[in-house]
Design an enzyme around this catalytic site. Sequence first.
Site, short mmCIF file in Angstrom:
data_model
loop_
_atom_site.label_atom_id
_atom_site.label_comp_id
_atom_site.label_asym_id
_atom_site.label_seq_id
_atom_site.Cartn_x
_atom_site.Cartn_y
_atom_site.Cartn_z
N ARG A 1 44.02 43.85 43.35
CA ARG A 1 43.64 42.59 43.98
C ARG A 1 44.55 41.45 43.52
NH1 ARG A 1 39.38 38.25 42.32
NH2 ARG A 1 40.07 38.94 40.27
N HIS B 1 37.19 43.92 35.25
CA HIS B 1 37.00 42.62 35.89
C HIS B 1 36.61 42.72 37.36
CE1 HIS B 1 37.46 38.37 36.41
NE2 HIS B 1 38.49 38.48 37.23
N GLU C 1 48.58 30.96 40.73
CA GLU C 1 48.13 32.01 39.82
C GLU C 1 49.08 33.20 39.89
OE1 GLU C 1 44.00 32.83 40.51
OE2 GLU C 1 43.46 31.10 39.31
N ARG D 1 48.22 41.08 37.43
CA ARG D 1 47.27 41.40 36.35
C ARG D 1 47.45 42.78 35.75
NH1 ARG D 1 41.68 39.07 38.83
NH2 ARG D 1 42.26 36.98 38.24
#
Length: 525
Positions: A377, A342, A113, A281
């Site tokens: 994160r 999120h 990821e 992200r």
Amino acid sequence: MSSHEFDVLIVGSGLAGLSAALHLAPTHRVAVLTKRALADGASQWAQGGIAAVLGEGDSLQAHVDDTLVAGAGLCDLAATRFVVEGAPEAIAWLRELGVPFSLEHGALHLTREGGHGQRRVAHVADATGAAVQRVLIDAVRRAPNVTLFEGHTLVDLITGRRLGRADPGCIGLHALDAASDEVRTFRAPHTILATGGAGKVYLYTTNPDTATGDGIAAAWRAGCRVANMEFIQFHPTCLYHPHAKSFLISEAVRGEGGLLQRPDGHRFMPAHDARAELAPRDVVARAIDFEMKKHGLDCVHLDISHQSPAFLREHFPNILARCAELGIDITREPIPVVPAAHYTCGGVVTDLSGRTDVPGLLAVGETACTGLHGANRLASNSLVECMVFARAAARAIAEAPARAAAEPPPPWDDSRVADADELVVLAHNWDELRRFMWDYVGIVRTDKRLARAAHRIALLTAEIQEFYAHFHVTRDLLELRNLVQVADLIVRSAQARHESRGLHFSRDHPALAATALPTILVPAA
Ligand SMILES: Cc1cc2nc3c(=O)[nH]c(=O)nc-3n(C[C@H](O)[C@H](O)[C@H](O)COP(=O)(O)OP(=O)(O)OC[C@H]3O[C@@H](n4cnc5c(N)ncnc54)[C@H](O)[C@@H]3O)c2cc1C
């Protein structure tokens, strides 16, 4: 008015709460309270998977390094090592319990990821959380020492400090029982908050309705420090469709080659970052925000249609099915996406055993700020954090010296309150809060926007306090009270940070400060 006594109270039935319950069940009488059904929470919705060093060529140091890079200088090294080192054991524990992880040639299939230098994300197709929760809920239902209280919403913690006693610690809590509409008293020498994050403070979120920051707000009111609340992670790719409520398009879609494009087909990520679609992200979310604002777009496109239908069916069966229900065939066309709140990186300050500042009170999972996530994160690091810290908290409780039995607290007194006459006030304030938090405290911030938000929060706080003092509590009122409290903590933290770091981006303070420091808020004595 009824009172219940246990060895440990656990508030929340996500991965953090249920893991703690299962570790404690052999030796302690445990109560798990949860405000809706057991499965309701973010854990159930997790798609991508759980990060752990399990593959050849990977190393604990590499996982630590990737976490530190994502955290933009603010990760706590000890907490990071603690989680990374505990991660393989946590996966082994889930496998022993029966979680059916996806396999390839008999070994765990690992995906890669954004932000991870290696394939190290164990998963159950694209519905990891649901599979994990199914197994844990089944195990906890069978555990003899665990009593489950569904439909019980934490109202507030009961501390000796609030009662003016010599021992200031936590001795239990009050919870609203939805079935009887009664506030019950629960007592125990140890209470674990595992109430998840606070995504519902924003208009657009991938979080479930339970994510109203209740544990963070209650811990703050009880006297705990709260840290790093300005670092709200916006997931870059939430499905954009009028009939889809917060449906997440997993990062793994980008990991498996998904390309971000403007609706005219132009691929834009390479112009923003050398890592393109695999950038962390926050970089991707800001790039999408930039493209949407610059070109006046309602959404952007995520295209994975170059992969074969068989590959998509195998790797993303749920995304494929949900999109198909809405008339989007991801094997042939791109998926419309927008960013949405999120993950709450900050939370209640805890040590490596999940202990907070208040004796007898622990916090685990998304509610806590262990220092692992720093300013951002790393994908798939949160489920593993839930498990590693749940185990550590259970161990700390088992090894804690016995606390003197506390005098029973006075019962909940609602003799002077009435039923609310106009519930429209709650609905209005709830909508107003979530919209101005989105507009003023979103992906890109300015001093002026934060000041505007602070002003509105002060007005809402006064109104909600008055409501709370005069009317019977309802779950909506409790959640709104907590959301406003959490919004205040987010804005105050954002105002205290005079730089742009990780997930906090301020147009007025675009540079990175020379020294990386956490934002720690201390409640009034
Ligand atoms: C759509 C989505 C996808 C994700 N995908 C991943 C992923 O692939 N990998 C990963 O590592 N992380 C992922 N995350 C993040 C991860 O799911 C969460 O961080 C994690 O599940 C948090 O677990 P938790 O146990 O702390 O909280 P939750 O699972 O949210 O559980 C909180 C519990 O507390 C209860 N509760 C809350 N307030 C109260 C109250 N006042 N009284 C009583 N009970 C209360 C709730 O009902 C719930 O049972 C994802 C998150 C979302 C939203």
